[in-house]
Design a protein around this motif. Structure first.
Motif, short mmCIF file in Angstrom:
data_model
loop_
_atom_site.label_atom_id
_atom_site.label_comp_id
_atom_site.label_asym_id
_atom_site.label_seq_id
_atom_site.Cartn_x
_atom_site.Cartn_y
_atom_site.Cartn_z
N THR A 60 -11.07 -93.05 -78.95
CA THR A 60 -12.06 -92.66 -77.94
C THR A 60 -13.26 -91.94 -78.52
OG1 THR A 60 -10.77 -90.65 -77.49
CG2 THR A 60 -10.36 -92.56 -76.08
N HIS A 61 -13.21 -91.58 -79.81
CA HIS A 61 -14.33 -90.85 -80.43
C HIS A 61 -14.60 -91.45 -81.80
CE1 HIS A 61 -12.65 -88.10 -77.43
NE2 HIS A 61 -13.88 -87.65 -77.29
N ARG A 62 -15.67 -92.19 -81.91
CA ARG A 62 -15.99 -92.93 -83.13
C ARG A 62 -17.00 -92.22 -84.03
NH1 ARG A 62 -12.28 -96.95 -84.13
NH2 ARG A 62 -11.62 -97.89 -82.14
N ASP A 63 -17.41 -91.02 -83.64
CA ASP A 63 -18.44 -90.33 -84.43
C ASP A 63 -17.86 -89.13 -85.19
OD1 ASP A 63 -19.87 -88.35 -81.71
OD2 ASP A 63 -17.81 -89.02 -82.13
N LEU A 64 -16.63 -89.24 -85.65
CA LEU A 64 -16.00 -88.15 -86.38
C LEU A 64 -16.44 -88.15 -87.83
CD1 LEU A 64 -12.38 -88.59 -84.95
CD2 LEU A 64 -14.21 -87.12 -84.09
N ASP A 65 -16.49 -86.94 -88.42
CA ASP A 65 -16.88 -86.88 -89.82
C ASP A 65 -15.67 -87.14 -90.73
OD1 ASP A 65 -17.10 -83.31 -89.42
OD2 ASP A 65 -15.37 -84.47 -90.10
N ASP A 66 -15.93 -87.18 -92.04
CA ASP A 66 -14.88 -87.54 -92.98
C ASP A 66 -13.70 -86.57 -92.94
OD1 ASP A 66 -16.86 -89.04 -95.68
OD2 ASP A 66 -16.25 -89.74 -93.70
N ASP A 67 -13.99 -85.28 -92.84
CA ASP A 67 -12.90 -84.31 -92.80
C ASP A 67 -12.02 -84.51 -91.58
OD1 ASP A 67 -13.75 -83.18 -95.16
OD2 ASP A 67 -14.90 -81.56 -94.18
N GLN A 68 -12.65 -84.81 -90.45
CA GLN A 68 -11.87 -85.06 -89.25
C GLN A 68 -11.05 -86.35 -89.37
OE1 GLN A 68 -15.19 -84.88 -86.51
NE2 GLN A 68 -14.52 -82.86 -85.75
N LEU A 69 -11.66 -87.40 -89.93
CA LEU A 69 -10.92 -88.64 -90.14
C LEU A 69 -9.75 -88.42 -91.09
CD1 LEU A 69 -13.77 -91.29 -90.44
CD2 LEU A 69 -12.10 -91.07 -88.60
N ALA A 70 -9.98 -87.62 -92.12
CA ALA A 70 -8.89 -87.35 -93.06
C ALA A 70 -7.74 -86.63 -92.37
CB ALA A 70 -9.41 -86.52 -94.24
N ALA A 71 -8.07 -85.69 -91.49
CA ALA A 71 -7.01 -84.99 -90.77
C ALA A 71 -6.24 -85.94 -89.86
CB ALA A 71 -7.61 -83.84 -89.95
N LEU A 72 -6.96 -86.84 -89.19
CA LEU A 72 -6.28 -87.81 -88.33
C LEU A 72 -5.45 -88.78 -89.16
CD1 LEU A 72 -9.02 -88.69 -85.68
CD2 LEU A 72 -7.16 -87.02 -85.53
N SER A 73 -5.96 -89.14 -90.32
CA SER A 73 -5.21 -90.04 -91.20
C SER A 73 -3.90 -89.40 -91.64
CB SER A 73 -6.06 -90.40 -92.42
OG SER A 73 -5.33 -91.21 -93.31
N ALA A 74 -3.96 -88.14 -92.01
CA ALA A 74 -2.74 -87.44 -92.41
C ALA A 74 -1.75 -87.36 -91.26
CB ALA A 74 -3.08 -86.04 -92.92
N ALA A 75 -2.27 -87.11 -90.05
CA ALA A 75 -1.40 -87.05 -88.89
C ALA A 75 -0.75 -88.40 -88.61
CB ALA A 75 -2.19 -86.58 -87.67
N ALA A 76 -1.53 -89.47 -88.75
CA ALA A 76 -0.96 -90.80 -88.54
C ALA A 76 0.11 -91.11 -89.57
CB ALA A 76 -2.07 -91.85 -88.59
N GLU A 77 -0.14 -90.71 -90.81
CA GLU A 77 0.83 -90.97 -91.88
C GLU A 77 2.13 -90.22 -91.65
OE1 GLU A 77 0.93 -90.81 -96.77
OE2 GLU A 77 -0.47 -89.54 -95.66
N THR A 78 2.03 -88.91 -91.41
CA THR A 78 3.25 -88.12 -91.19
C THR A 78 3.93 -88.51 -89.90
OG1 THR A 78 1.92 -86.37 -90.19
CG2 THR A 78 2.43 -86.16 -92.53
N GLY A 79 3.16 -89.04 -88.93
CA GLY A 79 3.76 -89.50 -87.68
C GLY A 79 4.34 -90.89 -87.77
N GLY A 80 4.16 -91.59 -88.88
CA GLY A 80 4.79 -92.89 -89.07
C GLY A 80 3.98 -94.07 -88.59
N ASP A 81 2.72 -93.88 -88.20
CA ASP A 81 1.88 -95.01 -87.75
C ASP A 81 1.12 -95.54 -88.96
OD1 ASP A 81 0.12 -96.79 -86.60
OD2 ASP A 81 -0.24 -95.54 -84.83
#
Length: 815
Positions: A344-365
């Motif tokens: 729903t939010h496509r204008d995130l910066d790299d640090d925010q994307l990295a945090a979401l990426s880590a969350a997706a990884e640890t969450g198994g997605d």
């Protein structure tokens, strides 16, 4: 849960020996402390203009005080105080306080009510009791008219509804700082609606700690969180009260100039009272139970709101992303939160994307993790160890000098490795390049890396793949991993899940053959991943231990999910494999007891249960069982035998009239799945059925009567065999005037009588008349009459058929 009641008013008869303000009546268990608390809360002063109200119309205009105060021990006191005008001496100033007190958690056990939802509830009374003792009230209490829907309608119609965020923020502050918020409006009903709106928007755990009073004549004498009053009262707020009381005068339109409003408050009011309960139910899946301050609640609420489709602000998004790295309690849901934000939010910066990426990884997605990683700058991937992206892998180095230099470089880079992944790649490089570092260094580095990996969490797919490759290509690392696992077990307890975690899952039985304890934990992990092997693995562990019987700890360790219990099949196999000539641990008897008594879900389960019961009756095995379990097994098998060998239906039903039918699952299942079909296959003794049908129980009698009726209906044009004939005879012969039957069953008997009389053939009716005569001459005569009538109709029909047959025409002469 129940609520103690207390009535407090000015009356002639009560707990005090003299007339005046006193407790008119209380519940038996009310303590002196509770009475003291209620007496302190019950005081009431009407507005001056209504002080001499003595007609029902004027009294109805007087403010009502619904007061609620949780106490630190977990209980709660709630009062409804109404002005009743004159007392028994005809003096004005009397009021009636009806109080409720409960020692436990008020809201959850009272049917999910918030205290404010008792506003105008039918539970309240203002009538003096005739005795001094009144009963406790059981939960749930009846709710009043307040609801999210009514609060939303109230806000839509109120001219100052835009003050709700400031009011909610002030209540949050009052809860955190033990302050008070005063709400002034024209009526206490309007005040109650404001309180309801705030209560719905507060996090449920905080709402349960909210103390309030919908009306106080002098608010400055109270330190409740929320205080209501009306324009005719005396607020008397002085300069010294500004820090303690925040006043919202909706009647006069006067409000605080500045109320600090947290982003959570803006989010809650944007969601709105009408939809907030759904969001709170979702939020419970994102919290860890330790949320206290506004900031603690912001991210979980925002995550739940995003999942429900609510648009988040930049502040909400920052709160969620900053919260995700430490939200380990979310498990796989962490990836779902990352997906909601990312989609729903496509204008995130790299640090925010990295945090979401880590969350997706640890969450198994994995898919989302890869998608987010692809959006990050390619500089994250630079070299195989320290090089650039897509750098070629190591190749064998054959020249001695080059190998020596490469080895020196490798040793130097070991000290520069920033994480386990770089260490893994360095070791893979040593293998791929065929370096020859000192064996003791290679062993030490392998062991250090193994220790670090065993102590880490959330390893990504890339590291997992590389470590798996390293395990298969470097014997020193494989040995180091086994050593590190042994160290973990030796140093810390509670490591039953060690071999369910990365990278211990990469070890095999071959690696652990000389380490019995590790081998056992490895088998436990195998049992969790492959439940069908659990019984076999149990006996392998017993063999390594040198034990004949498992103990309680081993059984719980192997059967962890979904609940610590055996299936019928598992229990049967275990019973057959345990030595029958040796005693078993007490835990085994307990597990057999649970296996035998577990609920039978279907016919397949019943067959497996019977196999288990039969297995447990073998010599030596029954000694393992508790006395009550042996009795259950014996009764089950006896009933199964009766089902197979019975020759008469009512005798079979009688065999199932035992108290254990309701107490034990297996006999209950035999009755549920097999008794009625077995009875319908057997002839019935009409003399027994007509008197014993009342003892069948409703369910069995209902099924039997309806089945016999249906069988009689489908046999209208066919032969009625002896079994069905005996069943129909027995049902028709029931004297329901003597045998008490439900009206529905009486109607079935009457219907069967009518149907057979109207549709059965003459021969069957004649048989039925003769069969019924020993039990009811009247019924026998009626059926004989029906048979004779049927025979007469048949003769008339045949005669008419003969008359209507076409003529063959005149016969020729001489014919």
């Amino acid at each position: 849960m129940s609520f103690q009641q207390l009535y407090y008013t000015s009356c002639e008869h009560g707990l005090s020996p003299s007339a005046g303000f006193q407790f008119n009546a209380v519940s038996e268990q009310v303590s002196a402390e509770t009475r003291l608390r209620v007496e302190g809360l019950a005081g009431y002063e009407p507005p001056r203009s209504l002080a001499e109200s003595d007609t029902p119309e004027l009294l109805a205009r007087c403010p009502v005080n619904l007061c609620h105060t949780p106490d630190p021990q977990g209980g709660a006191t709630t009062l409804c105080v109404r002005y009743v005008g004159r007392d028994s001496a005809r003096r004005f100033g009397n009021y009636f306080a009806h109080a409720l007190y409960n020692e436990g958690e008020f809201t959850p056990d009272s049917g999910g009510l918030l205290a404010i939802e008792l506003w105008d509830s039918p539970v309240w009374t203002a009538r003096v009791a005739e005795t001094t003792e009144i009963p406790e009230l059981p939960a749930p209490l009846p709710r009043g008219p307040l609801s999210p829907r009514s609060a939303r309608a109230f806000l839509r119609a109120h001219p100052h509804a835009e003050q709700l965020p400031a009011l909610l923020a002030a209540v949050f502050a009052a809860l955190a700082e033990d302050g008070s918020v005063v709400v002034i409006d024209d009526t206490t009903d309007r005040i109650a609606h404001w309180f309801a709106a705030v209560s719905y928007l507060l996090p449920p755990p905080l709402a349960r700690t909210l103390s309030f009073a919908t009306y106080l004549f002098r608010p400055t004498r109270s330190r409740l969180h929320l205080i209501g009053t009306v324009p005719g009262a005396q607020p008397d707020f002085g300069p010294d009260d500004e820090e303690s009381y925040t006043v919202f005068d909706f009647s006069a339109g006067r409000f605080p100039e500045v109320v600090p409003t947290h982003h959570l408050v803006r989010l809650l009011t944007r969601i709105g009272v009408g939809a907030i309960r759904s969001v709170w139910s979702w939020t419970a899946e994102y919290t860890h139970g330790q949320e206290r301050a506004l900031g603690d609640w912001h991210a979980p609420v925002a995550a739940a709101a995003a999942a429900g489709g609510t648009e988040l602000t930049d502040a909400d998004i920052r709160a969620v992303i900053d919260w995700l790295p430490g939200a380990g309690h979310l498990g796989p849901r962490r990836a779902a939160v990352a997906a909601d934000i990312h989609h729903t939010h496509r204008d995130l910066d790299d640090d925010q994307l990295a945090a979401l990426s880590a969350a997706a990884e640890t969450g198994g997605d994995t898919a989302l993790h890869h998608e987010l990683e692809g959006k990050l700058h390619q500089s994250r991937i630079r070299a195989y160890v320290t090089g650039v992206e897509n750098a070629p892998g190591p190749v064998p180095i054959t020249h001695p000098t080059e190998r020596e230099r490469a080895t020196a470089l490798w040793q130097r880079m070991l000290g520069e490795a920033a994480n386990s992944r770089q260490q893994v790649r360095l070791l893979l490089w040593a293998v791929g390049a065929r370096l020859a570092p000192p064996p003791e260094l290679l062993t030490a580095q392998s062991l250090d890396l193994a220790r670090a990996l065993l102590g880490s969490s959330g390893a990504g797919p890339g590291l997992r793949e590389e470590v798996a490759h390293l395990v298969h290509t470097l014997p020193e690392f494989r040995a180091g991993l086994a050593t590190a696992a042994q160290e973990v077990l030796d140093e810390r307890g509670g490591q039953e899940q060690l071999f369910a975690q990365f990278p211990a899952t990469l070890l095999s039985e071959r690696d652990l053959g000389e380490r019995p304890r590790l081998l056992e934990y490895y088998w436990r992990a195998q049992a969790e991943r492959q439940p069908a092997r659990t019984v076999g693995l149990l006996f392998r562990i017993l063999e390594v231990r040198g034990q004949a019987s498992p103990d309680a700890e081993l059984l719980r360790g192997l059967w962890r999910q979904p609940s610590p219990a055996w299936t019928y099949e598992e229990a049967t196999e275990i019973a057959r494999r345990l030595p029958s000539d040796q005693p078993v641990d007490e835990a085994v008897a307990e597990w057999f007891d649970r296996a035998v008594k577990q609920e039978v879900r279907d016919e397949e389960g019943l067959r497996a249960c019977l196999v288990l019961c039969d297995t447990l009756t073998a010599p030596g095995r029954d000694a393992w069982l508790r006395a009550v379990t042996r009795e259950c097994v014996r009764t089950t098998l006896q009933l199964d035998t009766a089902l197979r060998e019975a020759t008469e239906a009512t005798a079979l039903a009688r065999a199932f009239r035992i108290p254990q039918i309701d107490a034990w699952a297996a006999p209950r299942a035999l009755k549920h799945y097999r008794l009625l079909p077995a009875m319908l296959r057997l002839p019935v003794d009409p003399a027994r059925l007509r008197t014993e049908i009342g003892e069948f129980g409703f369910s069995l009698a209902d099924g039997y009567l309806r089945s016999v009726y249906q069988a009689a209906v489908t046999s209208d044009r066919g032969h009625v065999d002896g079994v069905l004939f005996s069943q129909v005879t027995g049902v028709i012969a029931i004297n329901y005037e003597r045998v008490p039957l439900p009206l529905a069953h009486v109607e079935i008997v009457r219907g069967l009588r009518r149907h057979t009389a109207e549709h059965w053939r003459y021969e069957d009716l004649d048989r039925l008349a003769r069969a019924l005569r020993p039990y009811s001459a009247r019924l026998a005569d009626e059926y004989q009459q029906h048979a004779d009538n049927r025979l007469g109709r048949v003769k008339k029909w045949r005669r008419k058929l003969t008359q209507r047959r076409p003529s063959d025409g005149p016969r020729p002469e001489g014919g």
